[in-house]
Design a protein around this motif. Sequence first.
Motif, PDB file in Angstrom:
ATOM      1  N   ILE A  34     154.802  28.526  -4.689  1.00  0.00           N
ATOM      2  CA  ILE A  34     155.224  27.148  -4.427  1.00  0.00           C
ATOM      3  C   ILE A  34     156.745  27.047  -4.336  1.00  0.00           C
ATOM      4  O   ILE A  34     157.474  27.897  -4.845  1.00  0.00           O
ATOM      5  N   ASN A  35     157.187  25.986  -3.679  1.00  0.00           N
ATOM      6  CA  ASN A  35     158.606  25.672  -3.571  1.00  0.00           C
ATOM      7  C   ASN A  35     158.986  24.823  -4.783  1.00  0.00           C
ATOM      8  O   ASN A  35     158.637  23.651  -4.870  1.00  0.00           O
ATOM      9  N   THR A  46     147.808  21.869  -6.292  1.00  0.00           N
ATOM     10  CA  THR A  46     147.417  23.263  -6.086  1.00  0.00           C
ATOM     11  C   THR A  46     146.178  23.607  -6.907  1.00  0.00           C
ATOM     12  O   THR A  46     145.275  24.311  -6.433  1.00  0.00           O
ATOM     13  N   CYS A  62     158.517  32.305  -6.565  1.00  0.00           N
ATOM     14  CA  CYS A  62     158.669  30.996  -5.922  1.00  0.00           C
ATOM     15  C   CYS A  62     159.372  31.134  -4.572  1.00  0.00           C
ATOM     16  O   CYS A  62     159.892  32.197  -4.225  1.00  0.00           O
ATOM     17  N   GLU A 119     154.974  28.089   1.277  1.00  0.00           N
ATOM     18  CA  GLU A 119     154.044  27.896   0.185  1.00  0.00           C
ATOM     19  C   GLU A 119     152.658  28.389   0.598  1.00  0.00           C
ATOM     20  O   GLU A 119     152.275  28.298   1.762  1.00  0.00           O
TER      21      GLU A 119
END
Length: 603
Positions: free
Chosen positions: A8-9, A25, A222, A258
């Motif tokens: 994920i960002n 998510t 990330c 992502e």
Amino acid sequence: MKIALAQINVKLGQIEKNYQKIANTLRLAKEKGVYLVAFPEMCLSGYLMSDRWNDDNFCSELMNYNEKIRALSKEFDISIVYGNIYKIDNLLNHDGRTRKYNAAYLIDKGEVAGIHTKHLLPTYRMFDDARYFYSDAYVVNILKPYKLKNGSTVGLEVCEELWYKDYEINPTKILIDKGAELIINISASPFSVNKSTARNNRIKELKQELGTDFVPFYYINCVGMQNNGKSIVIFDGDSRIYDKNGCITQQSLKPYEEGLLLTDFNQERNVVHVVSKDFIKAERVVSAIEQKFLALQEAYKSMDEILNKPQYVFGLSGGIDSSLNAALCRLAIKEDRIHGYNMPSKFNKEITKTTAEKLAQNLRIKYEIISINDILSEYKQALNYDKTITEENLQARIRTLILLAKTSELGNGVLINNTNKIELALGYGTLYGDLAGAWCPLADLTKVEIWEMSRMINKAYGNIIPQELIPNKNLKFDENKIAPSAELKERQIDPMIWGLDDWLIEKVMTYKSSSPEKILRLYISKKEKELFAKYGMDDSKNFIEHIEWFFGKLYTNVFKRIQAPPILVLSKSAFGADYRESQYKYEFTKLYKKLKEEILKNN
């Protein structure tokens, strides 16, 4: 057991936004029948929070979110590994501050199954873990794996613990020796060239060391951009899974994007299979300059979001640096928000004005010419100055005043700095003039890399950067080329030796860097004989004169770099919080003087 890696960002400092992303998510993972989802290091807050980690109220807020994530685990009947701070209010460090850890949490179907605290704390480059977090690395028997309700035993690591060779303990080995059937490493690992190769090599070393005891290794990183004020850092993701033979089962999730990578772990046979159909294998970038180009594109896109989609303002001199910078922006951002301004004085050649206009047309960006001749004349009349350097600096500052005025007029305008690494290193820029801007995209690229990336872009996108600005492969400018010049006085040419100075700055600054003494020893050893001869440095007097000019410029211009805008980190030697400097009067050592005498004596 189906396991998912959630790349994920992570938005720096935006706790609620990151929490909502985690929740969404988990909802998706539940639909896919996942038992356990792993998120990156410090995924609630971001990693590079600097001294905000000393704010107990901020850390308490983060601690409160642990209960919210536990509630999500219970609601979705799913297990979660994620990174967050671990604060112990009734325990103080020696300096009187509340004890805090960088931790990996394991929530198993609504219950806290374990909290692993990061044992290996990096304190090099831009990393400052030991400034903020405590380590229990040498507390006997504290490092252990955790058992899930389904019987699987999981070992947790946080980022640096993979890179054990620089430390006294090997967390992976300890966890496996204590029964871990798989390892999950959660990371916030910045982009660097060929980082994935270095990571693969470390896993191979682990496999060689542990032999048949090695187990599947899950690595989750990330994506996006974070910063610590002076250094802007890109995270490329590159999340991946290694089987018990140390081989990659999936190349990675797509860099900078992502995604959710699904795998099936078989406890009985200790094997892992990729079951995700959502993401194709990422194409690996071969060249270093392509990797840096992708990082720059991600930086522009991320900064665009942070700055709330501003109007971008560039000073377009007609030179290569501003041309590349504007092109990079245009490839990431729509043309209607990019504004280029050419601000000629009496010293600017017609060919550079033409080149700036050609670039703007190629990029289809807004473009305007604003002459500074009349403004410069007014300054000269008012100040009655005599020195050429005064007039040079005034031109740079007048141009910056115009650009800043344009950013104000545009409303949400942002000035982007065009400085490259060699200019910044040698002080070839005017403080409060062309060193101004919101950030420096190019200040960790040497001039040679500037030209190399320009060639790459032209090949991929159709000669959008004027060819007149790019030298031949020997870095020479024939009559059809435009040699680099600030154009602040008559017949001005940049004083650098392109190629040699690019080599010198990387040699001197790269992590575990070199020094003037080491450069002189290289010269004496003749290991770089061809390089020095190529630039006329086989004459030892020329060599010593240039080395002392180079280091003199490097060390006397620290004050400019301290005041420069934040720099995007693209190498292992970026000015700012990566390569840290102090202001002092530099003196060559006695060893340097001895080596210098030896070189000149043997001329």
